[in-house]
Design a protein around this motif. Structure first.
Motif, short mmCIF file in Angstrom:
data_model
loop_
_atom_site.label_atom_id
_atom_site.label_comp_id
_atom_site.label_asym_id
_atom_site.label_seq_id
_atom_site.Cartn_x
_atom_site.Cartn_y
_atom_site.Cartn_z
N VAL A 164 0.84 -1.20 0.00
CA VAL A 164 0.00 0.00 0.00
C VAL A 164 0.87 1.25 0.00
N ASN A 167 2.51 1.81 -3.35
CA ASN A 167 1.60 2.39 -4.33
C ASN A 167 1.35 3.87 -4.04
N LEU A 168 1.27 4.22 -2.76
CA LEU A 168 1.09 5.63 -2.39
C LEU A 168 2.31 6.44 -2.83
N LEU A 171 2.09 6.92 -6.62
CA LEU A 171 1.09 7.93 -6.94
C LEU A 171 1.59 9.34 -6.66
N THR A 172 2.44 9.45 -5.65
CA THR A 172 2.96 10.76 -5.26
C THR A 172 4.03 11.25 -6.22
N VAL A 183 -5.18 11.00 -1.63
CA VAL A 183 -5.68 9.84 -2.38
C VAL A 183 -6.85 9.24 -1.61
N LEU A 185 -9.07 6.62 0.12
CA LEU A 185 -8.70 5.33 0.69
C LEU A 185 -9.24 4.15 -0.12
N LEU A 188 -6.86 3.50 -2.98
CA LEU A 188 -5.58 2.95 -2.53
C LEU A 188 -5.73 1.48 -2.15
N SER A 191 -6.00 -0.66 -5.20
CA SER A 191 -4.76 -0.78 -5.97
C SER A 191 -3.95 -2.01 -5.60
N TYR A 231 -3.83 12.32 7.27
CA TYR A 231 -4.92 11.36 7.08
C TYR A 231 -6.25 11.90 7.58
N ARG A 262 -2.53 11.35 2.32
CA ARG A 262 -1.51 12.03 1.53
C ARG A 262 -0.16 11.85 2.20
#
Length: 474
Positions: A164, A167-168, A171-172, A183, A185, A188, A191, A231, A262
């Protein structure tokens, strides 16, 4: 995500700024305060935790009150021990002393960030552990935790959270992602749960996504105080029993009710450090600023356009325009497979250089590999007396450009439009193109045959590719 792949480069804040942020995050700030508070009378139990009777004083020292004050104080003390801010001097007596690493918090930014990274690992380990109440309920008679009754696999849970966070991170740093925007939840969670080749998720998969969201909600609540993320938790009304009336009207279309997360600038730094430790190629913008032009052109080859632009600007900032242009042009030469993309990056870099670089471009006008891009640069910068390129050079540059675009973007819509334009603008293009003495000519013509929507033109391209390959002895 393979650890052999190169990730998009991260844009990191200055280390001094990141260190200041690390010192202010609640988890580390509280741990440091307790480390400085601890004295000869401080006692710990066999596990290194503060004895129960000292927790109220520790909570008071931290300015905490309420039902959770002792728990927060206990957590802060454990982080102080885990990070070396406190040393246990005598396990039997339960005595402690300030740790050697406490001094690092007043040291260099790298020292501070090193302590924060250690604290981050401790918090991430906590985030992968089930709720403490479940652990207590699952205690076996021998005093050990019965993991099977918890339906909990520590390795799988840690791997899930790492996936997770990976992937965050993507994405960033990726140009296709939201960047600094939070993003949702559900996205995410999906994903890492929904297979990439699945069209409409099944009910079973959707249920797995929902379960993952609830796990992540708990985990991100733990990770926010260490400064990894900002969050917005899942709306409590969504988790209420169906029979209960909501306390206030809710907007069903508001995706933020399902949680928003984020990465902070500090979190971006932390995840990149973890990825590097795990063997990933995780570059940062500015890594190449003090390297040679050859390293710059090869290093930015896989970068997204904006990141390549930013890296190149930093590289140019440390050099004079004329010297930089000469170094870039020299590094762009070559007939290897990476050369076309290297020349494309060179051309993009030269677009950022002013008119002072003109002599360097004129020096390569007769160069078979660089003469075409030199003429393009001189014309775009309004230079006078730019000689017209011979036809051989025009076709060579065309093949080189398409080869670079293939390497950079694959079969993109932009490349498809370029291919259509070339075939339309140049009558008899393929009759001449197959003769171009460029290593990539056969591959470029094959790609044009694959990409062009007109079957007749595509067939001409494939025939030309066959001729080019035969000419090159392939």
């Amino acid at each position: 995500m393979s650890d052999s792949s190169t990730l998009p480069p991260a844009r990191l804040r200055p280390e001094a700024e990141l260190a200041g942020a690390a010192l202010s995050v609640p988890v580390l700030a509280r741990a440091a305060r307790l480390a400085r508070w601890a004295g000869p009378g401080t006692r710990v139990d066999a596990g290194g935790g503060l004895v129960e009777e000292q927790l109220p004083a520790a909570a008071e020292q931290l300015g905490l009150s309420g039902d959770d004050a002792a728990a927060y104080a206990s957590e802060a003390w454990r982080i102080a021990v885990d990070t070396g801010l406190v040393d246990i001097t005598d396990e039997e007596a339960g005595t402690v002393a300030p740790g050697e690493d406490l001094a690092l918090l007043t040291g260099s930014p790298q020292d501070v960030l090193g302590v924060w990274l250690t604290a981050l690992e401790a918090v991430l380990a906590d985030a992968s552990v089930p709720d403490l109440d479940d652990l207590v309920d699952a205690m076996a008679e021998g005093g050990e935790v019965d993991l099977s009754s918890l339906d909990w696999d520590p390795d799988a849970e840690s791997e899930f959270l790492d996936g997770v966070l990976g992937n965050l991170y993507l994405l960033t740093v990726g140009e296709e992602g939201p960047g600094d925007a939070p993003v949702p939840l559900p996205a995410l969670a999906a994903s890492v749960i929904v297979p990439s080749d699945m069209g409409e998720p099944s009910n079973e998969v959707l249920e797995q996504v929902s379960d993952a969201m609830m796990r992540l909600d708990d985990q991100f609540r733990l990770l926010e105080p260490i400064g990894l993320v900002e969050y917005q938790p899942v709306d409590e009304a969504l988790m209420a029993d169906a029979d209960e009336e909501p306390a206030a009207p809710v907007d069903e279309a508001d995706v933020s009710r399902y949680g928003m997360v984020r990465l902070t600038p500090l979190g971006l730094y932390g995840l990149r450090a973890r990825l590097l430790d795990a063997g990933f190629e995780a570059p940062a913008v500015g890594d190449l600023a003090d390297k040679g032009a050859d390293v710059l052109l090869d290093g930015t080859a896989p970068f997204p356009p904006a990141a390549a632009h930013a890296e190149t600007e930093l590289w140019l900032a440390g050099r004079g325009p004329l010297d930089a242009a000469r170094e870039l042009l020299a590094a762009a030469r070559g007939s290897d497979a990476g050369a076309p993309l290297r020349r494309l990056r060179c051309q993009q870099a030269l677009s950022l250089v002013g008119a002072e670089a003109e002599p360097a471009l004129r020096e390569v006008l007769d160069d078979a590999e660089l003469g075409g891009l030199a003429r393009v640069w001189l014309t775009e910068h309004g230079a006078r007396d730019v000689p017209a390129p011979p036809q051989e050079m025009v076709f060579w540059l065309t093949i080189d450009t398409v080869a670079a675009q293939l390497a950079a973007e694959g079969n993109s819509e932009e490349l498809r439009a370029l291919v259509e334009g070339l075939a339309q603008q140049h009558s008899g293009f393929f009759d001449t193109a197959w003769r171009v003495e460029h290593p990539a000519t056969p591959d470029v013509l094959e790609a044009m045959g694959r990409l062009h929507p007109d079957k007749k033109i595509a067939k001409e391209a494939r025939k030309a590719a066959f001729k080019a390959r035969s000419q090159q002895g392939g």
